[in-house]
Design an enzyme around this catalytic site. Structure first.
Site, PDB file in Angstrom:
ATOM      1  N   LYS A 130       0.336  -1.225  -0.084  1.00 39.47           N
ATOM      2  CA  LYS A 130       0.063  -0.324  -0.242  1.00 39.47           C
ATOM      3  C   LYS A 130       0.784   1.306  -0.300  1.00 39.47           C
ATOM      4  O   LYS A 130       1.973   1.197   0.412  1.00 39.47           O
ATOM      5  CB  LYS A 130      -0.938   0.041   1.394  1.00 39.47           C
ATOM      6  CG  LYS A 130      -2.087   0.734   1.020  1.00 39.47           C
ATOM      7  CD  LYS A 130      -3.060  -0.056   0.434  1.00 39.47           C
ATOM      8  CE  LYS A 130      -4.492   0.731   0.023  1.00 39.47           C
ATOM      9  NZ  LYS A 130      -5.696  -0.643  -0.699  1.00 39.47           N
ATOM     10  N   ASP A 170      -7.428   4.041  -5.049  1.00 37.46           N
ATOM     11  CA  ASP A 170      -7.701   4.237  -4.032  1.00 37.46           C
ATOM     12  C   ASP A 170      -8.351   5.846  -3.103  1.00 37.46           C
ATOM     13  O   ASP A 170      -8.061   6.233  -4.571  1.00 37.46           O
ATOM     14  CB  ASP A 170      -6.896   3.730  -2.702  1.00 37.46           C
ATOM     15  CG  ASP A 170      -7.380   3.078  -1.227  1.00 37.46           C
ATOM     16  OD1 ASP A 170      -7.791   4.240  -0.521  1.00 37.46           O
ATOM     17  OD2 ASP A 170      -7.566   2.264  -1.244  1.00 37.46           O
TER      18      ASP A 170
END
Length: 457
Positions: A130, A170
């Protein structure tokens, strides 16, 4: 859990907290997995001797860097960027980039940790990672966002690649940002690789990618209900959020015969007793994309109400789908849902329920689909996009919808296998599937077995 295992868990978590001070989100994510995994590994010395859980809870690496850019007034701005590469035992690191002022190392470590198990559950060869920045694209011009993305990628490109680490979008990183990021990567490397997913269809993107997370949540919910001999048709749902995941979950829930009662944003929620159908969802998308307020929904559609500063969890419903952000559903909200006889809670966001909320819901017999299982549809289609890019192919929307349904069904089967008859409510004789335990054990087992194969590395 035995007293010995409880003591070992306490010692393990004390070590995690000591190594990760002031990183509450990350510690919360590790503790949820550890609580379920300790019993699973108790009679498996190979996992204990290799310290598998401790190794998974320590990222392979964390890259942090400065991002300098100029705004439209010529002012030099300085932000922070990160990429957390948590584990690549079963494939290249895979996980989104988040641009939001709340981004910090703890949040990204928690997301990368969760992503490791989520990706394992899909059955695709994908590791967990991430990244992102504390840059907030809201209120910025397209040119400002372009300059920031180009500066961000000028550093990030060193650490990613189609067989190394493949980021996606995201919160705060949609098709516009992906386009700017990919353009800079291609410019620097002078190569066309499928190094980002969520790309536009014009340059290697995949149909259904935009819809996949929200649709996948509802597909997983459908499997949960079928396991209990129930169906979405005729049920009501409260949904938080008004972004990509929330609106597509609302769209699919309505398409399958349910009625969506709420959507929300950071300022409040809209309650529409008549139901938020696909046409109303389209209005919300247009409103939010143009910078408008969700509060205007009440003026546009009669019979609906805007609730300033509140969350939707007190609205009477059958289903709750938290699709906004982490820890948005706390224990008080969970009690409100329980008092209203909610049947199921299925997480569209990453860890949107606090640990206390999750335990309260599960202890009261509510079906609970954790985000690492329920919202894996997005990374599943991202993995399929990688396959298409590698083969220089584009698959049809029908094929991708079928693949998405099959993957979500497979995730449900894994969760049911490892969580059957083990929920907290079993103490009261009600042994529904514990999807939290099923997801954690199922994901852990796949990653752990791969790590064992490699030795101590």
């Amino acid at each position: 859990m035995t007293d010995a295992n409880q003591s070992d868990l306490k010692t393990f978590m004390e070590g995690v907290r000591k190594r990760n001070p002031h990183q509450d989100e990350f510690v919360q994510a590790v503790e949820e997995v550890a609580e379920n995994v300790f019993d699973f590994v108790a009679d498996k010395p190979e996992y204990q001797e290799a310290e598998i859980l401790r190794r998974i809870a320590e990222p392979d690496r964390i890259v942090s860097f400065r991002v300098c850019w100029q705004d439209d007034d010529g002012n030099v701005r300085v932000e922070r960027g990160w990429r957390v590469q948590n584990n690549n035992a079963i494939g290249p690191y895979k996980g989104g980039l988040r641009f939001h002022e709340s981004v910090n190392e703890s949040v990204l470590k928690f997301l990368a940790f969760e992503q490791t198990f989520k990706n394992a559950l899909t059955g695709l060869p994908l590791g967990g990672g991430k990244g992102g920045s504390n840059f907030n694209p809201k209120g910025k011009s397209d040119r400002e966002i372009m300059r920031f993305c180009q500066s961000f990628m000028t550093e990030l490109y060193r650490h990613i690649g189609p067989d190394v680490d493949v980021p996606a979008g995201d919160i705060g990183v949609g098709p516009r940002e992906i386009g700017f990021l990919f353009g800079q990567y291609k410019r620097i490397r002078n190569e066309w690789h499928g190094v980002l997913t969520g790309k536009g269809l014009e340059y290697g993107g995949s149909p259904v990618r935009t819809e996949s997370t929200g649709y996948g949540v509802v597909y997983f919910l459908r499997e949960m209900l079928r396991e209990s001999d129930q169906d979405i048709e005729g049920m009501t749902a409260v949904i938080s959020g008004a972004g990509n995941v929330a609106t597509h979950a609302a769209e699919k829930f309505a398409e399958l015969g349910g009625k969506v009662l709420t959507l929300s944003d950071s300022k409040g929620f809209i309650h529409d007793p008549d139901g938020i159908d696909t046409e109303k969802v389209a209005w919300v998308r247009e409103q939010k994309s143009s910078g408008g307020s969700l509060a205007d929904y009440a003026d546009e559609f009669s019979g609906s109400e805007w609730h300033e500063g509140d969350k939707p969890w007190s609205v009477d419903c059958d289903i709750a789908l938290p699709c906004a952000t982490q820890n948005e559903l706390d224990e008080d909200a969970a009690k409100s849902l329980i008092d209203n006889d909610v049947i199921a809670v299925c997480e569209g966001a990453n860890m949107p329920s606090t640990a206390d909320a999750s335990h309260a819901l599960r202890s009261n017999g509510v079906l609970f689909g954790p985000g690492k299982a329920a919202n894996a549809g997005g990374v599943a289609v991202s993995g399929l996009e990688m396959s298409q890019n590698a083969g220089r192919r584009t698959w049809s929307e029908d094929r991708l919808q079928e693949e998405l349904c099959d993957i979500m069904k497979g995730i449900h089967e894994t969760c049911a296998e490892h969580g059957e008859g083990s929920g907290p409510a079993c103490e009261d004789g009600d042994c529904k599937v514990d999807y939290v335990k099923g997801a954690n054990v199922g994901g852990f087992k796949k990653v752990a077995d791969a790590m064992l194969a490699f030795g101590v590395v």
